[in-house]
Scaffold this motif. Sequence first.
Motif, PDB file in Angstrom:
ATOM      1  N   LYS A  35     -27.704  29.628 -16.270  1.00  0.00           N
ATOM      2  CA  LYS A  35     -27.741  30.849 -17.084  1.00  0.00           C
ATOM      3  C   LYS A  35     -26.355  31.405 -17.382  1.00  0.00           C
ATOM      4  O   LYS A  35     -25.388  31.121 -16.675  1.00  0.00           O
ATOM      5  CB  LYS A  35     -28.551  31.934 -16.355  1.00  0.00           C
ATOM      6  CG  LYS A  35     -29.948  31.518 -15.989  1.00  0.00           C
ATOM      7  CD  LYS A  35     -30.766  31.151 -17.199  1.00  0.00           C
ATOM      8  CE  LYS A  35     -32.209  30.834 -16.806  1.00  0.00           C
ATOM      9  NZ  LYS A  35     -32.954  30.225 -17.889  1.00  0.00           N
ATOM     10  N   ILE A  36     -26.312  32.192 -18.433  1.00  0.00           N
ATOM     11  CA  ILE A  36     -25.096  32.918 -18.788  1.00  0.00           C
ATOM     12  C   ILE A  36     -25.279  34.371 -18.363  1.00  0.00           C
ATOM     13  O   ILE A  36     -26.251  35.009 -18.765  1.00  0.00           O
ATOM     14  CB  ILE A  36     -24.832  32.877 -20.302  1.00  0.00           C
ATOM     15  CG1 ILE A  36     -24.694  31.442 -20.775  1.00  0.00           C
ATOM     16  CG2 ILE A  36     -23.589  33.687 -20.645  1.00  0.00           C
ATOM     17  CD1 ILE A  36     -24.672  31.305 -22.295  1.00  0.00           C
ATOM     18  N   GLY A  37     -24.391  34.851 -17.539  1.00  0.00           N
ATOM     19  CA  GLY A  37     -24.446  36.247 -17.122  1.00  0.00           C
ATOM     20  C   GLY A  37     -23.178  36.942 -17.557  1.00  0.00           C
ATOM     21  O   GLY A  37     -23.011  37.320 -18.704  1.00  0.00           O
ATOM     22  N   CYS A  38     -22.252  37.032 -16.638  1.00  0.00           N
ATOM     23  CA  CYS A  38     -21.036  37.814 -16.886  1.00  0.00           C
ATOM     24  C   CYS A  38     -19.927  37.028 -17.598  1.00  0.00           C
ATOM     25  O   CYS A  38     -19.055  37.597 -18.215  1.00  0.00           O
ATOM     26  CB  CYS A  38     -20.502  38.324 -15.558  1.00  0.00           C
ATOM     27  SG  CYS A  38     -19.968  36.998 -14.438  1.00  0.00           S
ATOM     28  N   ARG A  39     -19.940  35.712 -17.451  1.00  0.00           N
ATOM     29  CA  ARG A  39     -18.865  34.847 -17.962  1.00  0.00           C
ATOM     30  C   ARG A  39     -17.503  35.201 -17.353  1.00  0.00           C
ATOM     31  O   ARG A  39     -16.456  34.935 -17.938  1.00  0.00           O
ATOM     32  CB  ARG A  39     -18.754  34.886 -19.486  1.00  0.00           C
ATOM     33  CG  ARG A  39     -19.756  34.034 -20.206  1.00  0.00           C
ATOM     34  CD  ARG A  39     -19.360  33.846 -21.655  1.00  0.00           C
ATOM     35  NE  ARG A  39     -20.279  32.970 -22.351  1.00  0.00           N
ATOM     36  CZ  ARG A  39     -20.130  31.643 -22.420  1.00  0.00           C
ATOM     37  NH1 ARG A  39     -19.106  31.066 -21.846  1.00  0.00           N
ATOM     38  NH2 ARG A  39     -20.999  30.917 -23.084  1.00  0.00           N
ATOM     39  N   GLU A  40     -17.522  35.822 -16.194  1.00  0.00           N
ATOM     40  CA  GLU A  40     -16.271  36.204 -15.524  1.00  0.00           C
ATOM     41  C   GLU A  40     -16.206  35.721 -14.089  1.00  0.00           C
ATOM     42  O   GLU A  40     -15.318  36.126 -13.342  1.00  0.00           O
ATOM     43  CB  GLU A  40     -16.118  37.732 -15.545  1.00  0.00           C
ATOM     44  CG  GLU A  40     -15.956  38.307 -16.926  1.00  0.00           C
ATOM     45  CD  GLU A  40     -15.839  39.822 -16.913  1.00  0.00           C
ATOM     46  OE1 GLU A  40     -16.176  40.450 -15.891  1.00  0.00           O
ATOM     47  OE2 GLU A  40     -15.406  40.366 -17.943  1.00  0.00           O
ATOM     48  N   GLY A  41     -17.187  34.925 -13.671  1.00  0.00           N
ATOM     49  CA  GLY A  41     -17.176  34.409 -12.307  1.00  0.00           C
ATOM     50  C   GLY A  41     -17.723  35.355 -11.265  1.00  0.00           C
ATOM     51  O   GLY A  41     -17.544  35.130 -10.077  1.00  0.00           O
ATOM     52  N   ASP A  42     -18.402  36.421 -11.686  1.00  0.00           N
ATOM     53  CA  ASP A  42     -18.869  37.423 -10.731  1.00  0.00           C
ATOM     54  C   ASP A  42     -20.338  37.305 -10.358  1.00  0.00           C
ATOM     55  O   ASP A  42     -20.713  37.584  -9.234  1.00  0.00           O
ATOM     56  CB  ASP A  42     -18.622  38.830 -11.283  1.00  0.00           C
ATOM     57  CG  ASP A  42     -17.148  39.172 -11.326  1.00  0.00           C
ATOM     58  OD1 ASP A  42     -16.392  38.649 -10.484  1.00  0.00           O
ATOM     59  OD2 ASP A  42     -16.752  39.958 -12.206  1.00  0.00           O
ATOM     60  N   CYS A  43     -21.203  36.925 -11.288  1.00  0.00           N
ATOM     61  CA  CYS A  43     -22.643  37.065 -11.037  1.00  0.00           C
ATOM     62  C   CYS A  43     -23.285  35.836 -10.407  1.00  0.00           C
ATOM     63  O   CYS A  43     -24.302  35.946  -9.742  1.00  0.00           O
ATOM     64  CB  CYS A  43     -23.358  37.437 -12.329  1.00  0.00           C
ATOM     65  SG  CYS A  43     -23.477  36.082 -13.532  1.00  0.00           S
ATOM     66  N   GLY A  44     -22.773  34.659 -10.636  1.00  0.00           N
ATOM     67  CA  GLY A  44     -23.346  33.436 -10.064  1.00  0.00           C
ATOM     68  C   GLY A  44     -24.483  32.840 -10.866  1.00  0.00           C
ATOM     69  O   GLY A  44     -25.054  31.826 -10.467  1.00  0.00           O
ATOM     70  N   ALA A  45     -24.841  33.443 -11.980  1.00  0.00           N
ATOM     71  CA  ALA A  45     -25.949  32.928 -12.780  1.00  0.00           C
ATOM     72  C   ALA A  45     -25.683  31.521 -13.310  1.00  0.00           C
ATOM     73  O   ALA A  45     -26.615  30.785 -13.611  1.00  0.00           O
ATOM     74  CB  ALA A  45     -26.227  33.867 -13.945  1.00  0.00           C
ATOM     75  N   ALA A  63     -19.969  25.991  -7.703  1.00  0.00           N
ATOM     76  CA  ALA A  63     -18.919  26.452  -8.609  1.00  0.00           C
ATOM     77  C   ALA A  63     -19.549  27.279  -9.723  1.00  0.00           C
ATOM     78  O   ALA A  63     -20.678  27.013 -10.140  1.00  0.00           O
ATOM     79  CB  ALA A  63     -18.170  25.264  -9.209  1.00  0.00           C
ATOM     80  N   THR A  64     -18.822  28.264 -10.171  1.00  0.00           N
ATOM     81  CA  THR A  64     -19.268  29.036 -11.327  1.00  0.00           C
ATOM     82  C   THR A  64     -18.827  28.269 -12.573  1.00  0.00           C
ATOM     83  O   THR A  64     -17.633  28.161 -12.867  1.00  0.00           O
ATOM     84  CB  THR A  64     -18.660  30.455 -11.310  1.00  0.00           C
ATOM     85  OG1 THR A  64     -17.257  30.352 -11.103  1.00  0.00           O
ATOM     86  CG2 THR A  64     -19.269  31.286 -10.205  1.00  0.00           C
ATOM     87  N   SER A  65     -19.812  27.741 -13.283  1.00  0.00           N
ATOM     88  CA  SER A  65     -19.500  26.852 -14.408  1.00  0.00           C
ATOM     89  C   SER A  65     -18.880  27.590 -15.585  1.00  0.00           C
ATOM     90  O   SER A  65     -18.267  26.965 -16.445  1.00  0.00           O
ATOM     91  CB  SER A  65     -20.747  26.094 -14.850  1.00  0.00           C
ATOM     92  OG  SER A  65     -21.747  26.978 -15.318  1.00  0.00           O
ATOM     93  N   CYS A  66     -18.981  28.926 -15.626  1.00  0.00           N
ATOM     94  CA  CYS A  66     -18.341  29.671 -16.715  1.00  0.00           C
ATOM     95  C   CYS A  66     -16.823  29.655 -16.576  1.00  0.00           C
ATOM     96  O   CYS A  66     -16.107  29.833 -17.561  1.00  0.00           O
ATOM     97  CB  CYS A  66     -18.848  31.108 -16.775  1.00  0.00           C
ATOM     98  SG  CYS A  66     -18.422  32.125 -15.336  1.00  0.00           S
ATOM     99  N   LEU A  67     -16.339  29.443 -15.352  1.00  0.00           N
ATOM    100  CA  LEU A  67     -14.896  29.424 -15.116  1.00  0.00           C
ATOM    101  C   LEU A  67     -14.354  28.013 -14.910  1.00  0.00           C
ATOM    102  O   LEU A  67     -13.150  27.841 -14.724  1.00  0.00           O
ATOM    103  CB  LEU A  67     -14.543  30.273 -13.888  1.00  0.00           C
ATOM    104  CG  LEU A  67     -14.863  31.761 -13.979  1.00  0.00           C
ATOM    105  CD1 LEU A  67     -14.419  32.467 -12.699  1.00  0.00           C
ATOM    106  CD2 LEU A  67     -14.215  32.386 -15.199  1.00  0.00           C
TER     107      LEU A  67
HETATM  108  S1  FES Z   1     -21.774  33.751 -15.882  1.00  0.00           S
HETATM  109 FE1  FES Z   1     -21.468  35.102 -14.191  1.00  0.00          FE
HETATM  110  S2  FES Z   1     -20.389  33.893 -12.763  1.00  0.00           S
HETATM  111 FE2  FES Z   1     -20.576  32.623 -14.507  1.00  0.00          FE
END
Ligand code: FES
Length: 119
Positions: A35-45, A63-67
Amino acid sequence: MITFILNNKEVSTALSPGTPVLDFVRYHQYLTGTKIGCREGDCGACTVLVGDLTTGELRYRSATSCLMPLGNAHGKHIVTIEGLNMAELNSVQQAMADESATQCGFCTPASWFQWPDFA
Ligand code: FES
């Protein structure tokens, strides 16, 4: 060319190495369980597992795949929620199912990856 194993198949891409792994798995591989949540490495989605061969042993970490830049996936094993392929639920998953402990659609996939059985 960036090549790695995504769940149970080898994938190669000529996308920019800076492309987030999150975008690759969702928009190019259509694995929308990540999932896409914060895109900042904070939520873990967007949590995935990253398997790396170190000292002759395959070790996994979350790993947080957004980062995570796609270039960092080269030569590794990336596991999304779709790739767990377990025969049965582990104890945490079973307890969540038994108690109807569903978190939001973002949190549940990430929390399942946090259990040591997957590390
Ligand atoms: S989208 Fe929140 S940590 Fe990656």
